[in-house]
Scaffold this motif. Structure first.
Motif, PDB file in Angstrom:
ATOM      1  N   PHE A   1      69.721  91.488  28.553  1.00  0.00           N
ATOM      2  CA  PHE A   1      68.528  92.335  28.600  1.00  0.00           C
ATOM      3  C   PHE A   1      68.970  93.785  28.432  1.00  0.00           C
ATOM      4  CE2 PHE A   1      67.883  88.604  31.194  1.00  0.00           C
ATOM      5  CZ  PHE A   1      66.619  88.155  30.842  1.00  0.00           C
ATOM      6  N   MET A   2      68.177  94.549  27.695  1.00  0.00           N
ATOM      7  CA  MET A   2      68.522  95.952  27.477  1.00  0.00           C
ATOM      8  C   MET A   2      67.254  96.787  27.364  1.00  0.00           C
ATOM      9  SD  MET A   2      71.004  97.707  24.578  1.00  0.00           S
ATOM     10  CE  MET A   2      72.467  97.090  25.413  1.00  0.00           C
ATOM     11  N   VAL A   3      67.301  97.965  27.953  1.00  0.00           N
ATOM     12  CA  VAL A   3      66.229  98.955  27.838  1.00  0.00           C
ATOM     13  C   VAL A   3      66.814 100.164  27.125  1.00  0.00           C
ATOM     14  CG1 VAL A   3      64.580 100.404  29.067  1.00  0.00           C
ATOM     15  CG2 VAL A   3      65.129  98.130  29.948  1.00  0.00           C
ATOM     16  N   SER A   4      66.095 100.668  26.145  1.00  0.00           N
ATOM     17  CA  SER A   4      66.642 101.769  25.355  1.00  0.00           C
ATOM     18  C   SER A   4      65.546 102.743  24.959  1.00  0.00           C
ATOM     19  CB  SER A   4      67.343 101.230  24.101  1.00  0.00           C
ATOM     20  OG  SER A   4      66.436 100.506  23.289  1.00  0.00           O
ATOM     21  N   THR A   5      65.964 103.960  24.693  1.00  0.00           N
ATOM     22  CA  THR A   5      65.095 104.976  24.123  1.00  0.00           C
ATOM     23  C   THR A   5      65.582 105.257  22.709  1.00  0.00           C
ATOM     24  OG1 THR A   5      64.234 107.225  24.378  1.00  0.00           O
ATOM     25  CG2 THR A   5      66.488 106.832  25.082  1.00  0.00           C
TER      26      THR A   5
ATOM     27  N   LYS B   1      62.243  92.200  20.485  1.00  0.00           N
ATOM     28  CA  LYS B   1      62.282  93.608  20.853  1.00  0.00           C
ATOM     29  C   LYS B   1      60.889  94.231  20.771  1.00  0.00           C
ATOM     30  CE  LYS B   1      66.901  93.994  18.808  1.00  0.00           C
ATOM     31  NZ  LYS B   1      67.720  94.690  17.785  1.00  0.00           N
ATOM     32  N   PRO B   2      60.108  94.184  21.831  1.00  0.00           N
ATOM     33  CA  PRO B   2      58.851  94.953  21.840  1.00  0.00           C
ATOM     34  C   PRO B   2      59.125  96.423  22.113  1.00  0.00           C
ATOM     35  CG  PRO B   2      59.114  93.758  23.894  1.00  0.00           C
ATOM     36  CD  PRO B   2      60.269  93.351  23.031  1.00  0.00           C
ATOM     37  N   TYR B   3      58.284  97.303  21.562  1.00  0.00           N
ATOM     38  CA  TYR B   3      58.502  98.731  21.765  1.00  0.00           C
ATOM     39  C   TYR B   3      57.193  99.495  21.639  1.00  0.00           C
ATOM     40  CZ  TYR B   3      58.352  99.100  16.636  1.00  0.00           C
ATOM     41  OH  TYR B   3      57.966  99.027  15.323  1.00  0.00           O
ATOM     42  N   VAL B   4      57.207 100.702  22.174  1.00  0.00           N
ATOM     43  CA  VAL B   4      56.091 101.638  22.053  1.00  0.00           C
ATOM     44  C   VAL B   4      56.674 102.983  21.649  1.00  0.00           C
ATOM     45  CG1 VAL B   4      56.196 102.175  24.521  1.00  0.00           C
ATOM     46  CG2 VAL B   4      54.118 102.691  23.226  1.00  0.00           C
ATOM     47  N   THR B   5      55.988 103.701  20.770  1.00  0.00           N
ATOM     48  CA  THR B   5      56.506 104.964  20.269  1.00  0.00           C
ATOM     49  C   THR B   5      55.370 105.954  20.064  1.00  0.00           C
ATOM     50  OG1 THR B   5      57.827 105.975  18.506  1.00  0.00           O
ATOM     51  CG2 THR B   5      56.351 104.194  17.873  1.00  0.00           C
TER      52      THR B   5
ATOM     53  N   LYS C   1      62.066 100.966  24.105  1.00  0.00           N
ATOM     54  CA  LYS C   1      62.217  99.618  23.561  1.00  0.00           C
ATOM     55  C   LYS C   1      62.855  98.700  24.604  1.00  0.00           C
ATOM     56  CE  LYS C   1      63.724  99.356  19.385  1.00  0.00           C
ATOM     57  NZ  LYS C   1      64.619  99.396  18.193  1.00  0.00           N
ATOM     58  N   PHE C   2      62.388  97.450  24.613  1.00  0.00           N
ATOM     59  CA  PHE C   2      62.963  96.407  25.475  1.00  0.00           C
ATOM     60  C   PHE C   2      63.554  95.321  24.574  1.00  0.00           C
ATOM     61  CE2 PHE C   2      59.410  98.380  27.610  1.00  0.00           C
ATOM     62  CZ  PHE C   2      59.936  98.711  28.856  1.00  0.00           C
ATOM     63  N   ASN C   3      64.766  94.886  24.908  1.00  0.00           N
ATOM     64  CA  ASN C   3      65.479  93.948  24.039  1.00  0.00           C
ATOM     65  C   ASN C   3      65.965  92.748  24.845  1.00  0.00           C
ATOM     66  OD1 ASN C   3      67.003  92.621  22.149  1.00  0.00           O
ATOM     67  ND2 ASN C   3      68.477  94.262  21.830  1.00  0.00           N
ATOM     68  N   TYR C   4      65.561  91.546  24.396  1.00  0.00           N
ATOM     69  CA  TYR C   4      66.064  90.303  24.989  1.00  0.00           C
ATOM     70  C   TYR C   4      66.781  89.514  23.904  1.00  0.00           C
ATOM     71  CZ  TYR C   4      66.219  85.565  26.861  1.00  0.00           C
ATOM     72  OH  TYR C   4      66.646  84.324  27.272  1.00  0.00           O
ATOM     73  N   THR C   5      68.049  89.158  24.165  1.00  0.00           N
ATOM     74  CA  THR C   5      68.865  88.420  23.200  1.00  0.00           C
ATOM     75  C   THR C   5      69.418  87.164  23.850  1.00  0.00           C
ATOM     76  OG1 THR C   5      69.512  90.490  22.120  1.00  0.00           O
ATOM     77  CG2 THR C   5      70.839  88.551  21.648  1.00  0.00           C
ATOM     78  N   ARG C   6      69.411  86.074  23.073  1.00  0.00           N
ATOM     79  CA  ARG C   6      69.928  84.808  23.590  1.00  0.00           C
ATOM     80  C   ARG C   6      70.697  84.089  22.489  1.00  0.00           C
ATOM     81  NH1 ARG C   6      66.347  79.856  26.305  1.00  0.00           N
ATOM     82  NH2 ARG C   6      68.120  78.528  26.850  1.00  0.00           N
ATOM     83  N   GLY C   7      71.837  83.521  22.849  1.00  0.00           N
ATOM     84  CA  GLY C   7      72.650  82.776  21.895  1.00  0.00           C
ATOM     85  C   GLY C   7      73.164  81.482  22.501  1.00  0.00           C
ATOM     86  N   ILE C   8      73.193  80.430  21.689  1.00  0.00           N
ATOM     87  CA  ILE C   8      73.656  79.109  22.122  1.00  0.00           C
ATOM     88  C   ILE C   8      74.585  78.547  21.047  1.00  0.00           C
ATOM     89  CG2 ILE C   8      72.990  76.756  22.759  1.00  0.00           C
ATOM     90  CD1 ILE C   8      70.279  77.850  23.586  1.00  0.00           C
ATOM     91  N   ALA C   9      75.723  77.979  21.467  1.00  0.00           N
ATOM     92  CA  ALA C   9      76.659  77.347  20.540  1.00  0.00           C
ATOM     93  C   ALA C   9      77.213  76.080  21.179  1.00  0.00           C
ATOM     94  CB  ALA C   9      77.796  78.302  20.177  1.00  0.00           C
ATOM     95  N   ASP C  10      77.177  74.975  20.426  1.00  0.00           N
ATOM     96  CA  ASP C  10      77.686  73.690  20.905  1.00  0.00           C
ATOM     97  C   ASP C  10      78.618  73.103  19.849  1.00  0.00           C
ATOM     98  OD1 ASP C  10      76.257  73.391  23.422  1.00  0.00           O
ATOM     99  OD2 ASP C  10      74.455  73.170  22.199  1.00  0.00           O
TER     100      ASP C  10
END
Length: 280
Positions: A161-165, A110-114, A126-135
């Motif tokens: 992917f998510m963009v948030s304030t 989550k990189p962000y600028v404030t 804020k920019f949010n990238y999430t990844r999940g793996i299950a085997d």
């Protein structure tokens, strides 16, 4: 034992002396300037109060102070990250679960600028990238001769992917401006996809899901300045409102869609975020 007590007493006395002389270790950009016996500090040539005025909503003044932690007009650039992993190999639980082989992990960046619109108060993007793996390679369940089954070659993958304030409200805990706590309110919108593969009657079923979602999250945290302009942050989500729309297909055939919404109030180990922020 008496030596240990003496050592602890020396450490406590040293910490008390350091707290009493905290005005000597303030960050370089915020030197104390005694002006007419008023507790002020100098920030970029301007005088600002060290203790921010607070409105007392109760009947008693409990003497709690909110020290200036990050002054108005500062920019912050940060990066938060979280990571969780679980791994099992040939685990057997009594005589019920046998040959349990599972690997899973989830991480987010989550990189962000404030920008600080007021002392100890900031708004940002804020920019949010999430990844999940299950085997799940293998799982055998055996209750008795009539109730038993085996699962194997099951996999799950998802990314979003998510963009948030967001808005952050800090509370400075010491006169030196080193330690603080904050509460963050975040409103975000994003999209993602997932893939679930498993065998049913020896036939591979491949389910794909496209997701559109929105969320309103509340996250408290702790902030510590480890250098003059660099802080270390720890935050975790405890409450949120979520809306989610899913469109699903299996083996290329449309299975339908659904819309869900709800609220949660819980501590999630996969939602602990560690990060750094540079303040200039």
């Amino acid at each position: 034992m008496r030596y240990i007590i003496r050592i602890i007493a020396v450490i406590v006395i040293a910490m008390a002396s350091l707290a009493a002389s905290g005005q000597d270790i303030v960050r370089k950009s915020e030197r104390i300037q005694p002006l007419d016996s008023v507790d002020l500090i100098i920030v970029k040539g301007d005088t600002v109060p060290r203790i921010l005025p607070q409105r007392n909503f109760g009947r008693f003044d409990r003497g709690l102070a909110n020290y200036t932690f990050i002054p108005k007009g500062k920019w912050g650039f940060g990066l938060n990250a979280s990571y969780g992993e679980i791994n099992t190999d040939d685990i057997q639980i009594l005589d019920i679960i046998k040959n349990f082989d599972f690997k899973g992990k989830m991480y987010s960046i989550k990189p962000y600028v404030t920008y600080f619109i007021a002392s100890n108060q900031s708004v940002g993007l804020k920019f949010n990238y999430t990844r999940g793996i299950a085997d799940l390679d293998n799982l055998g369940v055996d209750f008795d001769d009539d109730i038993n089954f085996d699962l194997h070659n099951v996999s799950y993958y998802q990314q979003s992917f998510m963009v948030s304030t967001f808005y952050r409200n800090y509370i400075g805990l010491d006169r030196a401006g080193r330690f603080g706590i904050f509460n963050e309110v975040e409103l975000g919108f994003g999209s993602g996809s997932s893939r679930f593969k498993r065998y049913y009657n020896d036939v591979l079923r491949d389910t794909r899901t496209n997701v559109t979602q929105g969320a309103l999250n509340f996250s408290p945290g702790v902030c510590v300045f480890i250098q003059e302009h660099v802080s270390f942050n720890v935050s975790f989500g405890v409450f949120g409102l979520k809306w989610r729309k899913e469109d699903q297909t299996t083996n290329g055939i449309d299975e339908g869609s659904r819309v869900t919404s709800g609220a949660n109030f819980r501590f999630n180990i996969f939602n602990i975020n560690f990060g750094l922020m540079v303040v200039i």
